[in-house]
Design a protein around this motif. Structure first.
Motif, PDB file in Angstrom:
ATOM      1  N   CYS A   1      -5.176   4.726   6.956  1.00 14.62           N
ATOM      2  CA  CYS A   1      -4.641   5.703   5.540  1.00 14.62           C
ATOM      3  C   CYS A   1      -4.469   4.535   4.414  1.00 14.62           C
TER       4      CYS A   1
ATOM      5  N   PRO B   1      -3.557   2.229   1.500  1.00 12.05           N
ATOM      6  CA  PRO B   1      -4.417   2.058   0.688  1.00 12.05           C
ATOM      7  C   PRO B   1      -4.145   0.256   0.553  1.00 12.05           C
TER       8      PRO B   1
ATOM      9  N   ASP C   1      -5.406  -3.306   1.117  1.00 17.66           N
ATOM     10  CA  ASP C   1      -7.095  -3.598   1.600  1.00 17.66           C
ATOM     11  C   ASP C   1      -7.386  -4.332   2.263  1.00 17.66           C
TER      12      ASP C   1
ATOM     13  N   ARG D   1      -6.698  -2.801   5.661  1.00 22.07           N
ATOM     14  CA  ARG D   1      -7.505  -2.144   5.548  1.00 22.07           C
ATOM     15  C   ARG D   1      -8.774  -2.581   6.715  1.00 22.07           C
TER      16      ARG D   1
ATOM     17  N   HIS E   1       0.241   6.731   4.836  1.00 20.12           N
ATOM     18  CA  HIS E   1       0.026   6.423   3.651  1.00 20.12           C
ATOM     19  C   HIS E   1      -0.196   5.650   2.589  1.00 20.12           C
TER      20      HIS E   1
ATOM     21  N   ALA F   1       0.414   6.066  -1.577  1.00 24.00           N
ATOM     22  CA  ALA F   1      -0.695   7.026  -1.757  1.00 24.00           C
ATOM     23  C   ALA F   1      -1.091   8.109  -1.743  1.00 24.00           C
TER      24      ALA F   1
ATOM     25  N   ASN G   1      -8.618   7.976   2.039  1.00 22.23           N
ATOM     26  CA  ASN G   1      -8.563   6.538   2.345  1.00 22.23           C
ATOM     27  C   ASN G   1      -9.206   6.265   4.164  1.00 22.23           C
TER      28      ASN G   1
ATOM     29  N   SER H   1     -12.941   7.026   3.958  1.00 25.49           N
ATOM     30  CA  SER H   1     -13.645   6.629   3.689  1.00 25.49           C
ATOM     31  C   SER H   1     -14.160   5.225   4.333  1.00 25.49           C
TER      32      SER H   1
END
Length: 289
Positions: A87, A89, A91, A94, A123, A126, A134, A137
């Motif tokens: 989840c 945000p 980069d 992620r 999150h 977010a 998130n 995706s």
């Protein structure tokens, strides 16, 4: 009944007698599962506390597959690293989470393991909708091998962590184009606010899960009792039947017509001389014929 434990793969060998050949790391899991009386279960392929890739030789993978086929009945599931946050945000986090998940999926394919289990994560600002977007995706960017399925685990629901509400689980299913499933942790489900302490409560909670998420997505159950009560959002597992779910709740779970045929993996503590072997035997005692 498909029931087992989350077992370690650590050590260069595990041998119960002089006639047993040396086991490499992955085959340790099969040997330990058998020693505990389990026939399915869960593993980490590497340390869950650091960003590390699974190290699998062809011999280890082939040995694990053959040992499993010969000795166990139910499916294994790989638990992803604790650091993974679908989840997020951020980069960099992620990217690391995606790389870690891809490595676990590839390892699952080599090992013949049908599931990789993961928490949605937090999150961290977010928002619920943004966090679910998130996560979806990221999942859709993964190359999921044929025969392997990602399972989203229910959460205790503290802070900004997602997965504590059934709507979060339904939300990630609705958002992703990937064929994902769900793993329910009974302790997490209880402390997130869903009563599991009586047969009536279990039936009501299972019914709501079916209405909001769909039982067709439920693939695995982490069977844990809880040291904390309904709605406390405190994640601390207890011995089977000795926590707030208790024997009545546990008996109802393992015998529920919509749950009884699913695989159960225990993540129970070792306390008062009671470890996985005791907990697995307790589960079997609670199960009706």
């Amino acid at each position: 009944m498909k029931v087992g434990a989350h077992v370690s793969i650590s050590g260069s060998r595990v041998s119960s007698d002089d006639e047993t050949p040396p086991y490499d790391d992955m085959r340790n899991a099969v040997h330990r599962q058998l020693a505990f009386g389990g026939n399915c279960g869960q593993v980490f392929t590497t340390s869950p506390q650091v960003w590390a890739q699974p190290e699998l030789t062809d011999e280890a993978a082939e040995g694990f597959r053959s040992e499993t086929e010969e000795n166990l009945e139910g499916p294994w599931v790989i638990h992803s690293a604790y650091l993974v946050n679908l989840c997020t945000p951020k980069d960099d986090l992620r990217r690391k989470s995606k790389e870690s998940m891809q490595a676990e999926l590839d390892a699952a394919e080599r090992l013949g393991i049908p599931y990789v289990n993961v928490h949605l994560g937090a999150h961290t600002g977010a928002g619920v909708e943004g966090g679910l977007d998130n996560a979806a995706s990221l999942i859709d960017e993964l190359d999921v091998p044929e025969g392997v399925r990602i399972l989203i685990e229910s959460d205790a629901g503290s802070g900004t962590k997602l997965g504590g509400e059934f709507s979060h689980l339904a939300g990630i299913i609705d958002r992703t184009e990937t064929d994902i499933g769900i793993c329910i942790d009974t302790a997490h489900t209880l402390v997130a606010g869903n009563d599991l302490t009586t047969p009536e409560a279990v039936d009501e909670t299972v019914g709501r899960f079916d209405d909001e998420v769909g039982l067709e997505y439920l693939e695995y159950i982490h069977l844990n009792d809880s040291k904390h009560d309904v709605g406390t959002h405190k994640d601390e597992h207890a011995l089977i039947g000795e926590g707030y779910i208790g024997e009545d709740g546990m008996r109802a779970i393992v015998n529920h017509p919509d749950l009884r045929d699913l695989p159960f993996a225990l993540e129970t503590p070792t306390e008062d001389g009671k470890g996985f072997a005791w907990n697995i035997e307790k589960v079997k005692e609670l199960r009706d014929e």
